[in-house]
Write an enzyme that holds these catalytic residues in place. Structure first.
Site, PDB file in Angstrom:
ATOM      1  N   GLY A  26      51.822  42.244  32.865  1.00 51.42           N
ATOM      2  CA  GLY A  26      51.148  43.382  33.682  1.00 51.42           C
ATOM      3  C   GLY A  26      49.564  43.284  33.427  1.00 51.42           C
ATOM      4  O   GLY A  26      49.082  42.350  32.675  1.00 51.42           O
ATOM      5  N   ARG A  52      44.037  43.954  30.985  1.00 46.52           N
ATOM      6  CA  ARG A  52      42.849  44.056  30.886  1.00 46.52           C
ATOM      7  C   ARG A  52      42.186  44.306  32.209  1.00 46.52           C
ATOM      8  O   ARG A  52      41.088  44.020  32.643  1.00 46.52           O
ATOM      9  CB  ARG A  52      42.089  43.037  30.032  1.00 46.52           C
ATOM     10  CG  ARG A  52      42.318  41.551  30.825  1.00 46.52           C
ATOM     11  CD  ARG A  52      41.107  40.669  30.258  1.00 46.52           C
ATOM     12  NE  ARG A  52      41.403  39.568  30.786  1.00 46.52           N
ATOM     13  CZ  ARG A  52      40.766  38.451  30.683  1.00 46.52           C
ATOM     14  NH1 ARG A  52      39.472  38.674  30.116  1.00 46.52           N
ATOM     15  NH2 ARG A  52      40.857  37.331  31.199  1.00 46.52           N
ATOM     16  N   GLY A  96      41.662  44.227  26.074  1.00 40.12           N
ATOM     17  CA  GLY A  96      41.390  44.768  27.061  1.00 40.12           C
ATOM     18  C   GLY A  96      39.991  44.554  27.795  1.00 40.12           C
ATOM     19  O   GLY A  96      39.641  44.681  29.013  1.00 40.12           O
ATOM     20  N   ARG A 122      36.740  43.081  41.730  1.00 37.65           N
ATOM     21  CA  ARG A 122      37.193  42.186  42.508  1.00 37.65           C
ATOM     22  C   ARG A 122      38.039  42.834  43.770  1.00 37.65           C
ATOM     23  O   ARG A 122      38.373  43.828  43.448  1.00 37.65           O
ATOM     24  CB  ARG A 122      38.404  41.579  41.602  1.00 37.65           C
ATOM     25  CG  ARG A 122      39.261  40.457  42.374  1.00 37.65           C
ATOM     26  CD  ARG A 122      39.645  39.590  41.346  1.00 37.65           C
ATOM     27  NE  ARG A 122      41.074  39.880  40.940  1.00 37.65           N
ATOM     28  CZ  ARG A 122      41.791  39.389  39.987  1.00 37.65           C
ATOM     29  NH1 ARG A 122      41.330  38.126  39.505  1.00 37.65           N
ATOM     30  NH2 ARG A 122      42.879  39.562  39.560  1.00 37.65           N
ATOM     31  N   ARG A 179      51.865  39.268  43.166  1.00 37.27           N
ATOM     32  CA  ARG A 179      52.100  37.944  42.677  1.00 37.27           C
ATOM     33  C   ARG A 179      53.667  37.271  42.823  1.00 37.27           C
ATOM     34  O   ARG A 179      54.606  38.181  42.825  1.00 37.27           O
ATOM     35  CB  ARG A 179      51.703  37.963  41.220  1.00 37.27           C
ATOM     36  CG  ARG A 179      50.201  38.609  40.962  1.00 37.27           C
ATOM     37  CD  ARG A 179      50.217  39.170  39.474  1.00 37.27           C
ATOM     38  NE  ARG A 179      48.959  40.020  39.553  1.00 37.27           N
ATOM     39  CZ  ARG A 179      47.730  39.465  38.989  1.00 37.27           C
ATOM     40  NH1 ARG A 179      47.778  38.085  38.488  1.00 37.27           N
ATOM     41  NH2 ARG A 179      46.885  40.290  38.610  1.00 37.27           N
ATOM     42  N   ASP A 224      52.331  34.168  37.643  1.00 37.33           N
ATOM     43  CA  ASP A 224      51.586  35.641  37.849  1.00 37.33           C
ATOM     44  C   ASP A 224      50.150  35.241  38.218  1.00 37.33           C
ATOM     45  O   ASP A 224      49.456  36.220  38.532  1.00 37.33           O
ATOM     46  CB  ASP A 224      51.269  36.276  36.115  1.00 37.33           C
ATOM     47  CG  ASP A 224      50.791  35.438  35.226  1.00 37.33           C
ATOM     48  OD1 ASP A 224      51.691  34.315  34.858  1.00 37.33           O
ATOM     49  OD2 ASP A 224      49.918  35.746  34.520  1.00 37.33           O
ATOM     50  N   ASP A 283      42.652  34.858  40.120  1.00 36.16           N
ATOM     51  CA  ASP A 283      42.495  34.552  38.404  1.00 36.16           C
ATOM     52  C   ASP A 283      41.870  33.386  38.106  1.00 36.16           C
ATOM     53  O   ASP A 283      42.407  32.287  37.902  1.00 36.16           O
ATOM     54  CB  ASP A 283      43.883  34.633  37.888  1.00 36.16           C
ATOM     55  CG  ASP A 283      44.081  36.278  37.647  1.00 36.16           C
ATOM     56  OD1 ASP A 283      43.173  36.929  37.842  1.00 36.16           O
ATOM     57  OD2 ASP A 283      45.311  36.588  37.164  1.00 36.16           O
TER      58      ASP A 283
END
Ligand code: AMP
Ligand code: MG
Length: 458
Positions: free
Chosen positions: A87, A90, A122, A173, A180, A247, A257
């Site tokens: 999950g 952060r 986070g 972003r 995912r 993920d 990512d």
């Protein structure tokens, strides 16, 4: 009152998928300030740039009107091991915005603790957030599907990392979605078939609206096609993602990512930069294999969603999984035909090139292929096959500039110390990668440079 609404929010995730996220407020940063603001992207999104410029706090604890911040649930295979609950530890999704570029997730990274943070703080450090900003924008300019970066906001906080105290920052972003492989794995592992079905319909509505909302096999084929193309583009550029956990693989087909990623200098199929990837699982030449491995994990989650007897369904999925390697090979040959200015895919010339280029700078060799002296017999063979207008084609297909590791490190070190000039100069060069640039942006690392090592940036 902050004037007319800036973002047109229309968040379908929270509407379609109850029970798959946590409503969480981003932490309130003490002194938010833009360190990078992507004005050209803001303009293409139809945003009021003056208003955007005036409100860094929108992304640092005081979300803009219409935002409904949530942390998304997902699972994932990390280095081959399944974690049932990762999950957004952060990150926050502020919502989906409707823009001239389509529907996009507006999300934050480094925006504080959530219900998924476990032991983490986070937060994110300035260097890694600027790194994602720079490399994602470079990828976009290179023509590779990717999430985009709208801004980096320094929080005014100091956070603690292994290297010591560092300035904290938040990345803003934009993504076609944050769905995912690990999103499907989350509900599959919990046996929540109704949520899995809802996620399937949601994913199809967002990325493949021409498919029927329950067409799991159709979606699998689309995701495969997008990912095959993506990894072929990465391989053509010598891009090592570095952490292709499930993920970190998006069903949209965007690169997502940016952590320990890096571009190769000298061509080495075994190139691996991440400090935590000790086995080389995610090294350059493994990326196509990991693609197939990750898609196998996705396929497993879809079994209950496909009508028919289980052995028939598994057969249908296996046929598709077996087709991934040849599809990738064809896509890579297509990419290389473009980069080598050949009339079409050519397995022999491509294989010959890969062995001739070993140890030589990948990017500079391809850009300068017409005058490249060091490629021996291969060069003579290539000259017989190349297209007559190869000079123009080589410059259009092979960048002069990539975010080279030594330049990225230099820029981030300066930025962390408060000097943004090297970052801004490198970013500007990376935004027109196919134009000619001064040698300092196009040369490979000095020969005495130490082997480049990247960190996950948490
Ligand atoms: P990543 O390596 O960025 O793909 O992250 C893997 C997982 O670790 C995700 O669930 C992240 O949310 C979580 N994570 C990474 N860094 C932090 C942090 N500083 N605090 C809390 N969670 C984190
Ligand atoms: Mg991740």
């Amino acid at each position: 009152m902050i004037g007319p609404a800036m973002f047109t929010f229309d968040t379908t995730w929270t509407r379609d998928l109850p029970g798959t996220f946590l409503r969480q407020a981003p932490f309130v940063a003490p002194a938010p300030r833009y360190v990078a603001l992507n004005r050209p992207l803001g303009a293409r999104l139809g945003l009021d740039l003056d208003q955007l410029q005036a409100h860094p706090e929108w992304f640092a604890g005081a979300p803009p009107p219409g935002a409904d911040p949530v942390a998304l649930a997902y699972a994932g295979h990390q280095f081959g091991n399944f974690s049932p609950a990762l999950g957004d530890g952060r990150a926050h999704l502020l919502g989906e915005i409707v823009t001239p570029l389509g529907r996009l997730d507006l999300a934050l990274k480094g925006s504080g603790r959530t219900g998924f943070s476990r032991g983490g703080d986070g937060k994110a450090a300035l260097g890694p957030m600027l790194r994602e900003y720079l490399i994602s924008e470079a990828m976009a300019a290179l023509g590779v599907p990717t999430t985009r970066s709208l801004a980096v906001v320094a929080t005014g906080e100091t956070i603690l990392r292994q290297e010591g105290p560092l300035p904290g920052a938040i990345l803003v972003r934009l993504a076609a979605s944050h769905i995912r492989v690990g999103s499907f794995e989350f509900f599959s592992a919990r046996g929540e078939e109704d949520k899995l079905r809802a996620l399937l319909a949601h994913t199809i509505a967002r990325h493949d609206p021409d498919l029927a909302p329950d067409d799991a096999l159709g979606l699998f084929d689309r995701v495969t096609a997008r990912q095959v193309r993506l990894i072929a583009e990465w391989m053509g550029l010598g891009f090592v993602h570095g952490v292709m956990n499930t993920d970190n693989m998006a069903l949209s087909g965007e690169t997502i990512d940016y952590g320990p990623c890096a571009f190769i200098d000298a061509y080495d199929p075994l190139a691996c930069y991440s400090s935590i990837d000790r086995q080389g699982r995610y090294r350059l030449d493994n990326q196509p294999k990991i693609l197939a491995w990750n898609l196998s994990r996705l396929a497993e989650t879809l079994i209950p969603l496909i009508p028919g007897a289980p052995d028939k369904v598994v057969g249908l999925l296996n046929e598709r999984l077996e087709a991934i390697a040849p599809a990738y090979e064809a896509a890579f040959l297509q990419v290389m035909a473009r980069k080598l200015a050949l009339p079409g895919p050519d397995a022999a010339l491509t294989a010959g090139f890969l062995s001739a280029v070993q140890g030589r700078d990948w990017t500079a060799t391809l850009r300068g292929l017409a005058e490249e002296p060091g490629l021996g017999d291969w060069h003579a063979a290539w000259q017989k096959h190349r297209l007559p207008d190869h000079a123009d084609r080589l410059c259009a297909a092979n960048p002069a500039v990539i975010p080279r590791n030594h330049l990225v490190e230099e820029a981030l070190t300066a930025a962390t110390a408060g000097d943004m000039a090297p970052f801004d100069a490198l970013l500007a060069a990376c935004q027109t990668p196919y134009a000619d640039h001064p040698a300092r942006f196009t040369q490979s690392a000095p020969p005495d440079a130490p082997r480049h090592v990247t960190f996950c940036g948490t």
